[in-house]
Design an enzyme around this catalytic site. Sequence first.
Site, PDB file in Angstrom:
ATOM      1  N   HIS A  39       0.775  -0.944   0.125  1.00 35.33           N
ATOM      2  CA  HIS A  39       0.065  -0.256  -0.157  1.00 35.33           C
ATOM      3  C   HIS A  39       0.720   1.482   0.142  1.00 35.33           C
ATOM      4  CE1 HIS A  39      -3.843  -1.664   0.347  1.00 35.33           C
ATOM      5  NE2 HIS A  39      -3.117  -2.229   1.196  1.00 35.33           N
ATOM      6  N   ASP A  94      -0.357   6.885  -3.121  1.00 33.53           N
ATOM      7  CA  ASP A  94      -1.175   7.068  -3.929  1.00 33.53           C
ATOM      8  C   ASP A  94      -2.076   8.267  -4.731  1.00 33.53           C
ATOM      9  OD1 ASP A  94      -2.050   4.521  -3.084  1.00 33.53           O
ATOM     10  OD2 ASP A  94      -2.909   5.473  -1.136  1.00 33.53           O
TER      11      ASP A  94
HETATM   12  C1  ACO Z   1      -4.976   2.710   0.288  1.00 33.87           C
HETATM   13  C2  ACO Z   1      -3.745   1.944  -0.789  1.00 33.87           C
HETATM   14  O1  ACO Z   1      -2.708   1.806  -1.056  1.00 33.87           O
HETATM   15  S1  ACO Z   1      -4.776   1.687  -2.238  1.00 33.87           S
HETATM   16  C3  ACO Z   1      -3.022   1.443  -3.460  1.00 33.87           C
HETATM   17  C4  ACO Z   1      -3.165  -0.259  -3.256  1.00 33.87           C
HETATM   18  N1  ACO Z   1      -2.077  -0.666  -4.655  1.00 33.87           N
HETATM   19  C5  ACO Z   1      -2.201  -0.443  -5.711  1.00 33.87           C
HETATM   20  O2  ACO Z   1      -3.380  -0.787  -5.840  1.00 33.87           O
HETATM   21  C6  ACO Z   1      -1.405  -1.572  -6.688  1.00 33.87           C
HETATM   22  C7  ACO Z   1      -1.735  -2.181  -7.660  1.00 33.87           C
HETATM   23  N2  ACO Z   1      -2.432  -3.795  -6.826  1.00 33.87           N
HETATM   24  C8  ACO Z   1      -2.925  -4.223  -6.245  1.00 33.87           C
HETATM   25  O3  ACO Z   1      -0.993  -4.337  -5.904  1.00 33.87           O
HETATM   26  C9  ACO Z   1      -3.074  -5.436  -5.728  1.00 33.87           C
HETATM   27  O4  ACO Z   1      -4.564  -4.710  -6.939  1.00 33.87           O
HETATM   28  C10 ACO Z   1      -3.851  -5.152  -4.559  1.00 33.87           C
HETATM   29  C11 ACO Z   1      -2.767  -5.526  -3.524  1.00 33.87           C
HETATM   30  C12 ACO Z   1      -4.189  -4.146  -3.717  1.00 33.87           C
HETATM   31  C13 ACO Z   1      -4.681  -6.093  -4.349  1.00 33.87           C
HETATM   32  O5  ACO Z   1      -4.228  -7.299  -4.341  1.00 33.87           O
HETATM   33  P1  ACO Z   1      -5.597  -8.298  -4.090  1.00 33.87           P
HETATM   34  O6  ACO Z   1      -7.135  -8.221  -3.414  1.00 33.87           O
HETATM   35  O7  ACO Z   1      -4.582  -9.978  -4.085  1.00 33.87           O
HETATM   36  O8  ACO Z   1      -6.134  -7.856  -6.177  1.00 33.87           O
HETATM   37  P2  ACO Z   1      -5.087  -8.212  -7.990  1.00 33.87           P
HETATM   38  O9  ACO Z   1      -4.992  -6.610  -8.606  1.00 33.87           O
HETATM   39  O10 ACO Z   1      -4.161  -9.205  -7.275  1.00 33.87           O
HETATM   40  O11 ACO Z   1      -6.493  -9.407  -7.935  1.00 33.87           O
HETATM   41  C14 ACO Z   1      -7.410  -9.116  -8.196  1.00 33.87           C
HETATM   42  C15 ACO Z   1      -8.467 -10.595  -9.255  1.00 33.87           C
HETATM   43  O12 ACO Z   1      -9.898  -9.674  -8.711  1.00 33.87           O
HETATM   44  C16 ACO Z   1     -10.583 -10.038  -9.856  1.00 33.87           C
HETATM   45  N3  ACO Z   1     -11.804  -8.794 -10.936  1.00 33.87           N
HETATM   46  C17 ACO Z   1     -11.133  -7.905 -11.126  1.00 33.87           C
HETATM   47  N4  ACO Z   1     -12.290  -7.165 -11.244  1.00 33.87           N
HETATM   48  C18 ACO Z   1     -13.057  -8.106 -11.433  1.00 33.87           C
HETATM   49  C19 ACO Z   1     -14.276  -8.116 -11.721  1.00 33.87           C
HETATM   50  N5  ACO Z   1     -15.323  -6.933 -11.692  1.00 33.87           N
HETATM   51  N6  ACO Z   1     -15.022  -9.176 -12.133  1.00 33.87           N
HETATM   52  C20 ACO Z   1     -14.311  -9.969 -11.672  1.00 33.87           C
HETATM   53  N7  ACO Z   1     -13.463 -10.553 -11.024  1.00 33.87           N
HETATM   54  C21 ACO Z   1     -12.566  -8.867 -10.883  1.00 33.87           C
HETATM   55  C22 ACO Z   1      -8.808 -10.552 -10.652  1.00 33.87           C
HETATM   56  O13 ACO Z   1      -9.696 -11.774 -11.893  1.00 33.87           O
HETATM   57  C23 ACO Z   1      -8.278 -10.787  -9.917  1.00 33.87           C
HETATM   58  O14 ACO Z   1      -8.857 -12.341  -9.656  1.00 33.87           O
HETATM   59  P3  ACO Z   1      -7.004 -13.094  -9.827  1.00 33.87           P
HETATM   60  O15 ACO Z   1      -6.570 -13.347  -8.274  1.00 33.87           O
HETATM   61  O16 ACO Z   1      -8.140 -14.628  -9.630  1.00 33.87           O
HETATM   62  O17 ACO Z   1      -6.477 -12.864 -11.041  1.00 33.87           O
END
Ligand code: ACO
Length: 382
Positions: free
Chosen positions: A127, A157
Amino acid sequence: MGVLSGVKIVEMVGMGPGPFCGMLLADLGADVIAVERPAEDAGGPRPWSICSRGKRSIVLDMKKPGAVDTFLDLIDGADVLIEGNRPGVMERLGIGPDVCLARRPSLVYGRMTGWGQYGPLSKAAAHDANYIALSGALWIATQPGQPPEAPPTILGDIAGGALYLTVGILAGILRARKDGTGQVIDAAMVDGSAHLLNLLVSFLPIEYDLSIANTRPGALGRHFDRTYVCSDGEWIVLQAMEPQFYTELIRRLGLDHDGRFAENQRQNPSVWGPLGEELAALFKTKTRAEWNELLEGTDTCFAPVLSMPEAAVHPHMVARDVYRTVDGVLQATAAPRFSATPSPELTSVPALGAHTTDILSELGHNDDRIESLRRSGALGSP
Ligand SMILES: CC(=O)SCCNC(=O)CCNC(=O)[C@H](O)C(C)(C)COP(=O)(O)OP(=O)(O)OC[C@H]1O[C@@H](n2cnc3c(N)ncnc32)[C@H](O)[C@@H]1OP(=O)(O)O
């Protein structure tokens, strides 16, 4: 309405900076379609989110039959895609850059992550604070003897993430409109928050040696460049860094006859600590409102440290209409301001999937196709 009126954006709703970037573009008048996960997948009903304001909401469960085709239909008419999943997720769903750009060559494919699309850490969960720690930005945000601490989300962010993605998207649109070239934008909070340091770093050689461990800009403790607590426990901040503003501050505080506060002592680090202690004692003798009365609006580089509700009613912020309450939630209005194409009025946040049927109809889906998507579960539970 709004400077981006006519720009079509599809946002695969993720966490934090991606939705913030979508909100910023919607604030400026872009047509932002938020592709949201069904409530049951997203962990229950969607929390009220200011970042959804000004967008249209469609629910699509991308893992259900028919959803990917519908998503690609949306891409056919889009200028921009925003996504903030972990690298590789979009590709696994079958909507990665290769597929989308083959379908829509002029597409600006905006990817928002913390670590970036490549690099040893790219696949690790993290994060805001983790990213700014790695970029060097958190190290900068350290006060003497205090743990490193930056305001949550603002530096990583938003400043290092969402705003850089927004700049990238706008630049990408300009290029696509010039010659039809679409492309991927890899916006990483580690890149953006490091880039944000360039102004500060350009000041540093005057006074600091960055190679010295534990020498942090915040650790300087300059008496004219820090916060002070007042008699009522509220805070003020001074940043009277230039000689003329420092001189005015000292004059207004009634210390101009005390040689120790003389302007020629301003650059003498050995006096910063003791003079800071004296000013700390002085500022504890009056309330924040009293110091405000004396210093606000003068050339002393002074401001009271306000909470959001206090900021919302400050005359300067009121004059600029910076805050509004919509549906009982205090929020900042659109920024920046445009003279010829003002941003649209703030509206209520749409309910999850509120525009699903309208958007599908716009794509040319007939009733049978919509019903079939509904039956497959692609539109979430009825
Ligand atoms: C407060 C803050 O700091 S917010 C900033 C957080 N960091 C980021 O945004 C950086 C980029 N993102 C990431 O690193 C990650 O998304 C995290 C760490 C934030 C979250 O991790 P996770 O919850 O494991 O989500 P991740 O992005 O890996 O995967 C999302 C899942 O949702 C699924 N998904 C997303 N949208 C949809 C949808 N509309 N329909 C169905 N499935 C969906 C994806 O297919 C994926 O599934 P999979 O793992 O089976 O492939």
